[in-house]
Write a protein that holds these residues in place. Structure first.
Motif, PDB file in Angstrom:
ATOM      1  N   ILE B 218       1.322  -0.904  -0.010  1.00 32.07           N
ATOM      2  CA  ILE B 218      -0.335   0.144  -0.124  1.00 32.07           C
ATOM      3  C   ILE B 218       0.978   1.397   0.023  1.00 32.07           C
ATOM      4  O   ILE B 218       0.460   2.132  -0.716  1.00 32.07           O
ATOM      5  CB  ILE B 218      -1.047  -0.230   1.014  1.00 32.07           C
ATOM      6  N   LEU B 219       1.609   1.214   1.032  1.00 30.88           N
ATOM      7  CA  LEU B 219       2.871   2.349   0.666  1.00 30.88           C
ATOM      8  C   LEU B 219       3.041   3.012  -0.596  1.00 30.88           C
ATOM      9  O   LEU B 219       3.424   4.345  -0.932  1.00 30.88           O
ATOM     10  CB  LEU B 219       3.938   1.447   1.324  1.00 30.88           C
ATOM     11  N   SER B 220       3.550   1.742  -1.799  1.00 35.74           N
ATOM     12  CA  SER B 220       4.318   1.768  -3.338  1.00 35.74           C
ATOM     13  C   SER B 220       3.053   2.401  -3.294  1.00 35.74           C
ATOM     14  O   SER B 220       3.549   3.503  -4.124  1.00 35.74           O
ATOM     15  CB  SER B 220       4.266   0.729  -3.057  1.00 35.74           C
ATOM     16  N   VAL B 221       1.479   2.268  -3.210  1.00 39.75           N
ATOM     17  CA  VAL B 221       0.844   2.762  -4.066  1.00 39.75           C
ATOM     18  C   VAL B 221       0.469   4.156  -3.885  1.00 39.75           C
ATOM     19  O   VAL B 221       0.195   5.207  -4.661  1.00 39.75           O
ATOM     20  CB  VAL B 221      -0.599   1.658  -3.858  1.00 39.75           C
ATOM     21  N   VAL B 222       0.703   4.307  -2.362  1.00 38.11           N
ATOM     22  CA  VAL B 222       0.318   5.355  -1.852  1.00 38.11           C
ATOM     23  C   VAL B 222       1.286   6.901  -2.520  1.00 38.11           C
ATOM     24  O   VAL B 222       1.387   7.567  -2.650  1.00 38.11           O
ATOM     25  CB  VAL B 222       0.215   5.590  -0.325  1.00 38.11           C
ATOM     26  N   LEU B 223       2.356   6.152  -2.398  1.00 34.09           N
ATOM     27  CA  LEU B 223       3.638   7.341  -2.735  1.00 34.09           C
ATOM     28  C   LEU B 223       3.727   6.976  -4.579  1.00 34.09           C
ATOM     29  O   LEU B 223       4.605   8.473  -4.940  1.00 34.09           O
ATOM     30  CB  LEU B 223       5.290   6.680  -2.375  1.00 34.09           C
ATOM     31  N   ILE B 224       3.337   6.247  -4.940  1.00 33.12           N
ATOM     32  CA  ILE B 224       3.637   6.255  -6.385  1.00 33.12           C
ATOM     33  C   ILE B 224       2.217   7.157  -7.149  1.00 33.12           C
ATOM     34  O   ILE B 224       1.888   8.106  -8.000  1.00 33.12           O
ATOM     35  CB  ILE B 224       3.852   4.874  -7.234  1.00 33.12           C
ATOM     36  N   ALA B 225       0.806   6.196  -6.756  1.00 32.22           N
ATOM     37  CA  ALA B 225      -0.124   7.545  -7.232  1.00 32.22           C
ATOM     38  C   ALA B 225      -0.969   8.011  -7.096  1.00 32.22           C
ATOM     39  O   ALA B 225      -2.080   8.769  -7.424  1.00 32.22           O
ATOM     40  CB  ALA B 225      -1.112   5.621  -7.545  1.00 32.22           C
ATOM     41  N   SER B 226      -0.715   8.199  -5.340  1.00 30.77           N
ATOM     42  CA  SER B 226      -1.036   9.434  -4.578  1.00 30.77           C
ATOM     43  C   SER B 226      -2.437   9.353  -4.617  1.00 30.77           C
ATOM     44  O   SER B 226      -3.187  10.002  -4.554  1.00 30.77           O
ATOM     45  CB  SER B 226      -0.540  10.675  -4.828  1.00 30.77           C
ATOM     46  N   PRO B 227      -3.060   8.399  -4.516  1.00 25.95           N
ATOM     47  CA  PRO B 227      -4.983   8.082  -4.363  1.00 25.95           C
ATOM     48  C   PRO B 227      -5.321   9.081  -2.900  1.00 25.95           C
ATOM     49  O   PRO B 227      -4.477   8.648  -2.555  1.00 25.95           O
ATOM     50  CB  PRO B 227      -4.811   6.350  -3.698  1.00 25.95           C
TER      51      PRO B 227
END
Lengths: 294, 294
Positions: B218-227
């Protein structure tokens, strides 16, 4: 019509007036020192030059890019001394009396490459820079990605290498230790090898490890955000065979799971070097200025 | 106006006719068997029911979501036996004579939660399901993310846990071994612990490890895509304290680097459980059908 572009990097600040790569009429470069001095120099540069329609600023981060926020245009929680919670965009806009667009340095660079570089024709683009830090910019439908904040991908985690001689290296990020930037930035290589990246020979085992780290992070971006092109720049990428090693490792990590030519035979035109080099950031800031409705 | 929704999952296929969560007039659920039989049952269900304006299909993947591609609407390189390179959307559209929208099951679920569930009001949303596999859907500006392909985030890599008793577990993904899905899906837990997740006690050490794995991805998704919102569902999330453990681990991984309330005190309303439960996929398929221009 002339536009202004500013790239405030952790080390250098670059300013330019123009409308594209071949139409730069003035430029300047100076060290990013304290905020007061740096902002004063930016303002002085544009005040002395030809009038611009609008100004774009691409800044090191984290920054606040939310136009409706009271701290829009601020550098926020950066580790860079003196720059925490500093207003940048509004100060420049007010002193110069021009509209200002504000984004991260890497989103600006992504815009520059998209408009004039190797990103042309791709509606989504991932721009990665590997140098003093690791930063990623992301365009979706041609526009810089914002959202909760903005991409801050240097701080994702990737598996640490399993090289028994070196797996004890625990990373250098002051906040996270072994995040992507903490294990794969230029200073991380220097800390681990005792020499700056540009002094390390082609045959040094660090390059395979570095390629693996960069491929692991790029893999995450590809699988999460599905960009149509990946542009990889920054000082560490000056190492001649690194880009090709990244491509090979990325294919290996994917293991044929996605049958897309871009991730197989055509990876050489999917993961590419920037065409604008060091100028991607400031040119992207000009592209950013061109998006301002004046 | 009535719309059709189909969720073709790896195990179950769910069909519904309606216009929203409170307006479902018919539904059916059957096993996803071979393509011929499964597609015939889908067609039979809709042929026998009231007429629909359009049909949305959310399918297990990888799939081809590129409308201009000759293989649009196909399941492509899936490991599911018999389903490689199978045309789904066109077959259903032709046999029923209705326009069809096609996306991944998780992009459909993201749409469902965005329209009627805990994702309301967020312009970008990340929907994660943790069950037989790990799948992620991503909405940007309210629309399912496509691009080079579509999000396939179950196959990113995360650091393997350093629990000395268990770090020898090398993952179960048939293609990648220790990708995110390979180490943190329900079957991965079962393989590692010798029991199905639902049979493991609250006190079992696997839950802390599982929370760490999910937080890392989830950290990766938050830092890459900023949902702007993260919705976490799927069978493994039935474990009562897992969601709260993920929130705590995510905050710890961020280390205060981004000063956003959503990633600190307000994380309880940022990382949330789905409101639509098992129905997110099929309701999202109806939301997808409603995007078709007829």
């Amino acid at each position: 019509m002339l536009y202004g572009g500013v790239e405030t990097g952790g080390t250098w600040c670059v300013c330019a007036v123009g409308s594209g790569p071949e139409e730069i009429v003035e430029s300047a470069q100076f060290h990013t020192t304290c905020p007061e001095e740096t902002l004063a120099r930016i303002v002085a540069f544009f005040a002395a030059g030809p009038a611009v329609e609008a100004l774009g600023i691409g800044s090191f981060g984290p920054v606040d890019v939310d136009r409706s926020s009271p701290t829009w245009g601020y550098v926020t929680t950066t580790p860079k001394p003196g720059w925490q919670h500093v207003s940048v965009a509004s100060v420049v806009a007010e002193r110069l009396g021009v509209p200002v667009a504000f984004d991260t340095d890497v989103n600006a660079a992504a815009l520059g490459e998209h408009r004039w570089g190797t990103g042309q024709g791709a509606s989504s683009l991932f721009y990665l820079t590997v140098g003093t830090g690791i930063g990623g910019g992301l365009l979706i439908d041609g526009r810089p990605r914002h959202g909760l904040v903005h991409p801050e991908m240097g701080h994702i985690r990737v598996p640490r290498d399993s090289d028994p001689d070196r797996a004890d290296f625990r990373g250098i990020c002051p906040v996270h230790g072994d995040c992507w930037e903490g294990v794969a930035s230029g200073p991380a290589i220097a800390e681990r090898c005792g020499s700056r990246p540009e002094e390390l020979p082609e045959t040094h085992p660090i390059w395979r490890i570095e390629a693996a780290y960069l491929a692991l992070g790029i893999l995450s971006v590809v699988l999460i955000a599905s960009p149509e092109r990946v542009v990889v720049g920054g000082g560490v990428m000056d190492h001649p065979s690194l880009l090709e090693m990244i491509r090979e490792q990325l294919k290996e990590l994917l293991g044929g799971y996605l049958e897309t030519p871009a991730l197989a035979d055509e990876i050489g035109s999917y993961v590419v070097a920037p065409a604008l080099g060091d100028r991607a950031g400031v040119l992207g800031a000009i592209a950013l200025a061109q998006t301002v409705e004046v």
